[in-house]
Design a protein around this motif. Structure first.
Motif, PDB file in Angstrom:
ATOM      1  N   LYS A   1       8.154  11.857  -5.907  1.00  0.00           N
ATOM      2  CA  LYS A   1       6.845  11.492  -5.378  1.00  0.00           C
ATOM      3  C   LYS A   1       6.583  12.191  -4.046  1.00  0.00           C
ATOM      4  CE  LYS A   1       4.012   7.485  -4.133  1.00  0.00           C
ATOM      5  NZ  LYS A   1       3.973   6.013  -4.024  1.00  0.00           N
ATOM      6  N   ILE A   2       7.605  12.264  -3.198  1.00  0.00           N
ATOM      7  CA  ILE A   2       7.449  12.932  -1.904  1.00  0.00           C
ATOM      8  C   ILE A   2       7.163  14.421  -2.093  1.00  0.00           C
ATOM      9  CG2 ILE A   2       8.714  13.660   0.170  1.00  0.00           C
ATOM     10  CD1 ILE A   2      10.115  10.884   0.044  1.00  0.00           C
ATOM     11  N   ALA A   3       7.914  15.059  -2.993  1.00  0.00           N
ATOM     12  CA  ALA A   3       7.717  16.499  -3.241  1.00  0.00           C
ATOM     13  C   ALA A   3       6.316  16.774  -3.769  1.00  0.00           C
ATOM     14  CB  ALA A   3       8.766  17.010  -4.225  1.00  0.00           C
ATOM     15  N   SER A   4       5.803  15.903  -4.636  1.00  0.00           N
ATOM     16  CA  SER A   4       4.456  16.099  -5.184  1.00  0.00           C
ATOM     17  C   SER A   4       3.385  15.849  -4.130  1.00  0.00           C
ATOM     18  CB  SER A   4       4.230  15.181  -6.384  1.00  0.00           C
ATOM     19  OG  SER A   4       4.254  13.813  -6.002  1.00  0.00           O
ATOM     20  N   THR A   5       3.722  15.032  -3.118  1.00  0.00           N
ATOM     21  CA  THR A   5       2.772  14.747  -2.035  1.00  0.00           C
ATOM     22  C   THR A   5       2.718  15.878  -1.020  1.00  0.00           C
ATOM     23  OG1 THR A   5       3.181  12.376  -2.284  1.00  0.00           O
ATOM     24  CG2 THR A   5       2.156  13.082  -0.231  1.00  0.00           C
ATOM     25  N   LEU A   6       3.834  16.566  -0.819  1.00  0.00           N
ATOM     26  CA  LEU A   6       3.894  17.639   0.192  1.00  0.00           C
ATOM     27  C   LEU A   6       3.330  18.945  -0.351  1.00  0.00           C
ATOM     28  CD1 LEU A   6       7.400  16.920   1.775  1.00  0.00           C
ATOM     29  CD2 LEU A   6       5.142  16.359   2.691  1.00  0.00           C
ATOM     30  N   MET A   7       2.117  18.862  -0.858  1.00  0.00           N
ATOM     31  CA  MET A   7       1.412  20.030  -1.364  1.00  0.00           C
ATOM     32  C   MET A   7       0.252  20.343  -0.420  1.00  0.00           C
ATOM     33  SD  MET A   7       3.148  20.710  -4.059  1.00  0.00           S
ATOM     34  CE  MET A   7       2.126  21.854  -4.981  1.00  0.00           C
ATOM     35  N   PRO A   8      -0.032  21.631  -0.187  1.00  0.00           N
ATOM     36  CA  PRO A   8      -1.061  22.004   0.797  1.00  0.00           C
ATOM     37  C   PRO A   8      -2.416  21.377   0.537  1.00  0.00           C
ATOM     38  CG  PRO A   8       0.223  23.926   0.145  1.00  0.00           C
ATOM     39  CD  PRO A   8       0.639  22.805  -0.769  1.00  0.00           C
ATOM     40  N   GLU A   9      -2.746  21.127  -0.746  1.00  0.00           N
ATOM     41  CA  GLU A   9      -4.070  20.586  -1.037  1.00  0.00           C
ATOM     42  C   GLU A   9      -4.183  19.090  -0.768  1.00  0.00           C
ATOM     43  OE1 GLU A   9      -1.731  20.781  -4.951  1.00  0.00           O
ATOM     44  OE2 GLU A   9      -2.094  22.051  -3.199  1.00  0.00           O
TER      45      GLU A   9
ATOM     46  N   LYS B   1      17.829  19.313  -0.847  1.00  0.00           N
ATOM     47  CA  LYS B   1      17.627  20.759  -0.970  1.00  0.00           C
ATOM     48  C   LYS B   1      16.347  21.078  -1.737  1.00  0.00           C
ATOM     49  CE  LYS B   1      22.411  22.305  -0.490  1.00  0.00           C
ATOM     50  NZ  LYS B   1      23.533  23.040  -1.104  1.00  0.00           N
ATOM     51  N   GLN B   2      15.943  20.150  -2.630  1.00  0.00           N
ATOM     52  CA  GLN B   2      14.704  20.376  -3.377  1.00  0.00           C
ATOM     53  C   GLN B   2      13.464  20.274  -2.488  1.00  0.00           C
ATOM     54  OE1 GLN B   2      14.532  17.853  -6.869  1.00  0.00           O
ATOM     55  NE2 GLN B   2      16.630  18.361  -7.458  1.00  0.00           N
ATOM     56  N   LEU B   3      13.632  19.708  -1.302  1.00  0.00           N
ATOM     57  CA  LEU B   3      12.503  19.586  -0.379  1.00  0.00           C
ATOM     58  C   LEU B   3      12.383  20.777   0.562  1.00  0.00           C
ATOM     59  CD1 LEU B   3      12.518  15.825   0.729  1.00  0.00           C
ATOM     60  CD2 LEU B   3      11.109  16.930  -1.009  1.00  0.00           C
ATOM     61  N   VAL B   4      13.294  21.747   0.466  1.00  0.00           N
ATOM     62  CA  VAL B   4      13.228  22.908   1.368  1.00  0.00           C
ATOM     63  C   VAL B   4      11.898  23.634   1.209  1.00  0.00           C
ATOM     64  CG1 VAL B   4      14.203  25.175   1.879  1.00  0.00           C
ATOM     65  CG2 VAL B   4      15.721  23.211   1.554  1.00  0.00           C
ATOM     66  N   GLY B   5      11.498  23.883  -0.027  1.00  0.00           N
ATOM     67  CA  GLY B   5      10.226  24.564  -0.273  1.00  0.00           C
ATOM     68  C   GLY B   5       9.029  23.776   0.221  1.00  0.00           C
ATOM     69  N   PRO B   6       8.894  22.505  -0.188  1.00  0.00           N
ATOM     70  CA  PRO B   6       7.759  21.705   0.302  1.00  0.00           C
ATOM     71  C   PRO B   6       7.716  21.562   1.816  1.00  0.00           C
ATOM     72  CG  PRO B   6       8.723  20.664  -1.630  1.00  0.00           C
ATOM     73  CD  PRO B   6       9.614  21.800  -1.266  1.00  0.00           C
ATOM     74  N   LEU B   7       8.875  21.389   2.455  1.00  0.00           N
ATOM     75  CA  LEU B   7       8.884  21.256   3.915  1.00  0.00           C
ATOM     76  C   LEU B   7       8.557  22.586   4.594  1.00  0.00           C
ATOM     77  CD1 LEU B   7      11.921  18.878   4.548  1.00  0.00           C
ATOM     78  CD2 LEU B   7       9.490  18.363   4.787  1.00  0.00           C
TER      79      LEU B   7
ATOM     80  N   ILE C   1      -1.644  12.017   4.543  1.00  0.00           N
ATOM     81  CA  ILE C   1      -0.746  11.578   3.472  1.00  0.00           C
ATOM     82  C   ILE C   1       0.564  12.361   3.535  1.00  0.00           C
ATOM     83  CG2 ILE C   1      -0.458  11.461   0.953  1.00  0.00           C
ATOM     84  CD1 ILE C   1      -3.444  11.026   0.707  1.00  0.00           C
ATOM     85  N   ARG C   2       0.472  13.640   3.867  1.00  0.00           N
ATOM     86  CA  ARG C   2       1.698  14.447   3.969  1.00  0.00           C
ATOM     87  C   ARG C   2       2.553  13.998   5.150  1.00  0.00           C
ATOM     88  NH1 ARG C   2      -0.194  20.186   4.559  1.00  0.00           N
ATOM     89  NH2 ARG C   2      -2.331  19.442   4.663  1.00  0.00           N
ATOM     90  N   ILE C   3       1.918  13.628   6.255  1.00  0.00           N
ATOM     91  CA  ILE C   3       2.673  13.105   7.391  1.00  0.00           C
ATOM     92  C   ILE C   3       3.429  11.847   6.977  1.00  0.00           C
ATOM     93  CG2 ILE C   3       2.409  11.914   9.611  1.00  0.00           C
ATOM     94  CD1 ILE C   3       0.335  13.976  10.378  1.00  0.00           C
ATOM     95  N   ALA C   4       2.746  10.957   6.257  1.00  0.00           N
ATOM     96  CA  ALA C   4       3.392   9.724   5.805  1.00  0.00           C
ATOM     97  C   ALA C   4       4.558  10.011   4.862  1.00  0.00           C
ATOM     98  CB  ALA C   4       2.359   8.826   5.116  1.00  0.00           C
ATOM     99  N   ALA C   5       4.429  11.048   4.029  1.00  0.00           N
ATOM    100  CA  ALA C   5       5.512  11.404   3.108  1.00  0.00           C
ATOM    101  C   ALA C   5       6.743  11.889   3.873  1.00  0.00           C
ATOM    102  CB  ALA C   5       5.039  12.483   2.127  1.00  0.00           C
ATOM    103  N   MET C   6       6.527  12.684   4.925  1.00  0.00           N
ATOM    104  CA  MET C   6       7.665  13.141   5.725  1.00  0.00           C
ATOM    105  C   MET C   6       8.305  11.982   6.473  1.00  0.00           C
ATOM    106  SD  MET C   6       6.536  16.934   7.125  1.00  0.00           S
ATOM    107  CE  MET C   6       4.806  16.602   7.500  1.00  0.00           C
TER     108      MET C   6
ATOM    109  N   LEU D   1       0.830  -1.191   0.000  1.00  0.00           N
ATOM    110  CA  LEU D   1       0.000   0.000   0.000  1.00  0.00           C
ATOM    111  C   LEU D   1       0.864   1.239   0.000  1.00  0.00           C
ATOM    112  CD1 LEU D   1      -2.749  -1.003   2.582  1.00  0.00           C
ATOM    113  CD2 LEU D   1      -2.892  -1.050   0.097  1.00  0.00           C
ATOM    114  N   ALA D   2       0.351   2.297  -0.577  1.00  0.00           N
ATOM    115  CA  ALA D   2       1.098   3.554  -0.628  1.00  0.00           C
ATOM    116  C   ALA D   2       1.244   4.128   0.765  1.00  0.00           C
ATOM    117  CB  ALA D   2       0.368   4.548  -1.533  1.00  0.00           C
ATOM    118  N   ALA D   3       2.241   5.004   0.917  1.00  0.00           N
ATOM    119  CA  ALA D   3       2.499   5.591   2.234  1.00  0.00           C
ATOM    120  C   ALA D   3       1.300   6.359   2.752  1.00  0.00           C
ATOM    121  CB  ALA D   3       3.720   6.507   2.162  1.00  0.00           C
TER     122      ALA D   3
END
Length: 475
Positions: free
Chosen positions: A289-297, A329-335, A302-307, A232-234
């Motif tokens: 996949k993690i960066a696309s998941t860490l979106m406010p919408e 470093k690409q996750l700085v913005g999403p985080l 699901i975002r907790i699982a991605a982190m 199952l997905a995260a």
């Protein structure tokens, strides 16, 4: 907001759709707490819209209520008697987006108040509702709640297990399947002791055999090497196990028993299973996949699982790949976006991840820490104590693990000039930490005058919490 609420009562469907969408975006973008009168007006309006003929209006009203819940404080609790049963009714909507929005709203209400209160109130309508779809969706909502809030807040025997077992006799196969999935989730959280609890209910032998067969499959699914649960997905299940002594032969089962049967465990205190990747390309896909998941919408669970997945990748050796630093470093913005979320569980998980990364990479995490600290400054002054303390501890942990002396001028400026006394006091503490842990840093050597100026300003500060801090500097 008043204008949007007024438009939401318009006769034209398109106007109502536009109004609820605007209302949702206003609430999502706000950091200001709602007053009691604002909450009352919002609930009254959205309650009328829940039964709208257009499903998008009903969906938008549920989403707006979920956004308002985290801004309402205790004001929303006054409306639970009317609101909770109305939301449970929407679990039986003909449209899946409405059912999903109702389930998310119930989970959000659990987060901002109490899982037990919401499960018990909603359960009085949901467990035996005349609509099989409501019964099925409510069982699935409870399953998600067990996964997200596994603690004494969800009393296993009293509030959940008896009605779930009753659902195994339901005439609808979808309800029966939802019930067995909930039982599987209970077993994953509570461990072998859960089987003993099942035996006390004296179920028919055939049913016990069927349940045991499913639980055996579940037991095999919780040991994958890639950190996923049964494929199952995260976002579907959180890939976590609890902190226990590895030397104990009963480590896994005993820790799970604690989660539902005896002791409270914070989501950020759970250790994450290592996740192995076997190539640069695979790691790049993971981070994309993690960066696309860490979106406010995206749904907050699901975002907790991605982190958590980021932590699992690091524990699994992802940092050994040359591309890892650039991907991080690409996750700085999403985080940073997660830190700006109003949900305490999202902020706590983000802060936990930053503390973990700073501890793992020390000086190598310095450039990232420099970008996160100004974002965290905005949180230490928030009146929500959980968020403020998480942010404060995160900054201190990063300052301890990373030199981050480049942010010293910014910290000193806030300590001297910021209008908020809490931030001034915090920044004085942060400056002291830098001085204690990194006294030989070039930035420190060049900042002697800055420190004298800082101490002078603190002494004259009218806030006692600030003016006492220079004693620490002197000592």
């Amino acid at each position: 907001m008043e204008e949007a609420l007024e438009l939401a009562r318009a006769k034209d469907t398109k106007e109502r759709m536009a109004a609820v969408e605007r209302l949702y975006h206003l609430l999502e973008g706000s950091r200001k707490s709602l007053t009691s009168s604002e909450v009352t007006s919002l609930v009254d309006c959205c309650m009328d819209l829940l039964n709208d003929n257009n499903f998008r209006v009903s969906q938008g009203a549920l989403q707006a209520l979920a956004s308002a819940a985290v801004l309402s404080g205790d004001h929303l609790k006054l409306h639970f008697n009317a609101l909770v049963p109305a939301v449970v009714e929407r679990l039986g909507d003909a449209k899946q987006p409405v059912r999903d929005a109702a389930r998310r709203l119930l989970l959000t209400l659990m987060e901002v108040s109490s899982p037990t209160i919401i499960v018990e109130r909603a359960g009085s309508y949901g467990w035996t509702h005349r609509s099989w779809r409501v019964r099925e969706e409510f069982a699935r909502t409870v399953t998600s709640a067990i996964n997200l809030f596994a603690s004494p807040e969800l009393p296993l025997q009293r509030a959940i297990l008896p009605p779930i077992l009753q659902m195994l006799h339901d005439s609808n196969p979808g309800v029966r399947e939802a019930a067995i999935l909930c039982i599987e989730e209970m077993y994953m959280q509570a461990g072998t002791q859960f089987r003993d609890e099942l035996h006390r209910h004296q179920l028919p032998a055939s049913m016990v055999r069927d349940i045991n067969a499913r639980l055996e499959k579940t037991e095999m699914q919780v040991r994958p090497s890639n950190g996923m649960l049964g494929g199952l997905a995260a976002g579907d299940r959180k890939p976590v196990v609890y902190n226990v002594k590895k030397s104990s032969p009963q480590a896994k089962s005993s820790s799970r028993e604690i989660s539902l049967l005896g002791g409270e465990i914070d989501v950020t205190e759970k250790s994450i299973d290592p996740i192995k990747v076997y190539s640069d390309k695979e790691l790049i896909r993971e981070f994309e996949k993690i960066a696309s998941t860490l979106m406010p919408e995206k749904d907050w669970s699901i975002r907790i699982a991605a982190m958590q997945r980021v932590e699992g990748l690091v524990s699994g050796g992802a940092a050994d790949y040359p591309c890892f630093r650039g991907l991080l470093k690409q996750l700085v913005g999403p985080l940073s976006a997660q830190l700006s979320d109003r949900r305490s569980s999202i902020v706590k998980q983000a802060c936990h991840l930053l503390c973990f990364l700073s501890k793992e990479f020390l000086g190598e995490f310095e450039s990232c820490a420099e970008m996160f600290i100004p974002v965290l400054f905005k949180l230490v002054v928030i009146t929500v104590l959980v968020i403020a303390e998480s942010a404060d501890n995160c900054i201190k942990m990063m300052l301890h693990n990373c030199k981050v002396a480049c942010v010293l001028p910014r910290i000193a400026d806030c300590a001297k000039n910021d209008r908020n006394a809490v931030l001034r006091a915090r920044c004085c503490e942060y400056a002291l930490l830098i001085l204690e842990h990194w006294p030989d840093a070039p930035e420190i050597q060049r900042s002697a005058d800055l420190y004298e100026d800082l101490i002078r300003c603190c002494v004259t500060d009218a806030i006692s919490g600030v003016s006492m801090l220079p004693i620490n500097f002197i000592l």
